[in-house]
Design a protein around this motif. Structure first.
Motif: not given
Length: 245
Positions: A59-61, A63, A241, A244
């Motif tokens: 997961e990242y941010n 998402n 970026h 996301s």
């Protein structure tokens, strides 16, 4: 057989449920899989699972994002195909390219708009085509983000080959004469898998060897290596970026 596998088949094969499927998948074209996997395990820290020896999902941010280290079209397709069927919507190819144009400089991010299909894999996904395109919305967003962040970039097409070690100076001149900015080994494959399954794809590449000028992998210097590392970091930021959106 594998071409007949449905989403349910892949869920069973990987022993996962719907909530494990990443929205986006980053495929990085490079030989050094161990270092890249270690780097991305630090980035995608939460809720990690391992789909295969060369891939992780985390997961990242908030998402869910997948990452795989791939080298050449067959490995890129093995990842992209499975996850496209599973429901991943966006595929972001990263990695490196050999420069075919004097317009390209070290430190540029090449935002690939189209790829000529000479990789030996993409024709199986989109037969009777010579060129496959990036998703225009992803290209536009990549350009917008680079301009906001002040990242150097260039847009254009690429030639994707399946056999980098047979490149000759004459081949390089022919590819350059077609207007391609560079050559790589994965972009056309990733684009073609995405097109077959109606998914979005983009490629963000780093200049590793300016072959139109006579550079090779083995003629590097410290300044060039530092530029490559800095550009890699910017590409990772841009890829995250886009993942996301």
């Amino acid at each position: 057989m594998y071409g007949d596998f449905t989403k349910e088949n892949w869920l069973n094969a990987l022993n996962i449920t719907d909530d494990a499927i990443p929205k986006s998948f980053i495929l990085h074209g490079q030989w050094d899989h161990e270092w890249n996997l270690s780097t991305w395990k630090d980035i995608l820290k939460q809720e990690q699972w391992i789909p295969s020896w060369n891939a992780i999902v985390g997961e990242y941010n908030f998402n869910k994002v997948g990452f795989a280290n791939v080298f050449g079209g067959p490995i890129a397709a093995a990842i992209a195909h499975r996850f496209a069927v599973l429901g991943t919507e966006t595929f972001i190819q990263t990695g490196y390219f050999g420069g075919l144009s004097h317009e390209v400089q070290y430190g540029d991010i090449l935002i690939v708009t189209a790829a000529e299909m000479e990789d030996g894999v993409s024709q199986w996904y989109v037969p009777n085509k010579k060129t496959v395109l990036a998703n225009q919305q992803l290209v536009d967003e990549a350009v917008k983000y680079c301009e906001e962040k002040g990242y150097k970039y260039i847009k254009g097409s690429i030639f994707t080959t399946g056999a980098i070690m047979v490149e000759t100076s004459e081949m390089v001149k022919q590819w350059a004469a077609k207007g391609h900015l560079g050559v790589d080994m994965e972009t056309a494959t990733t684009f073609s898998v995405a097109e077959k399954f109606n998914k979005g794809a983009i490629s963000l590449l780093n200049l590793s060897d300016h072959i139109i000028k006579g550079d090779t992998f083995y003629s590097s210097n410290k300044e060039r290596d530092n530029s490559e590392d800095n550009t890699d970091e910017k590409i990772r930021d841009l890829a995250l970026h886009l993942s996301s959106l």
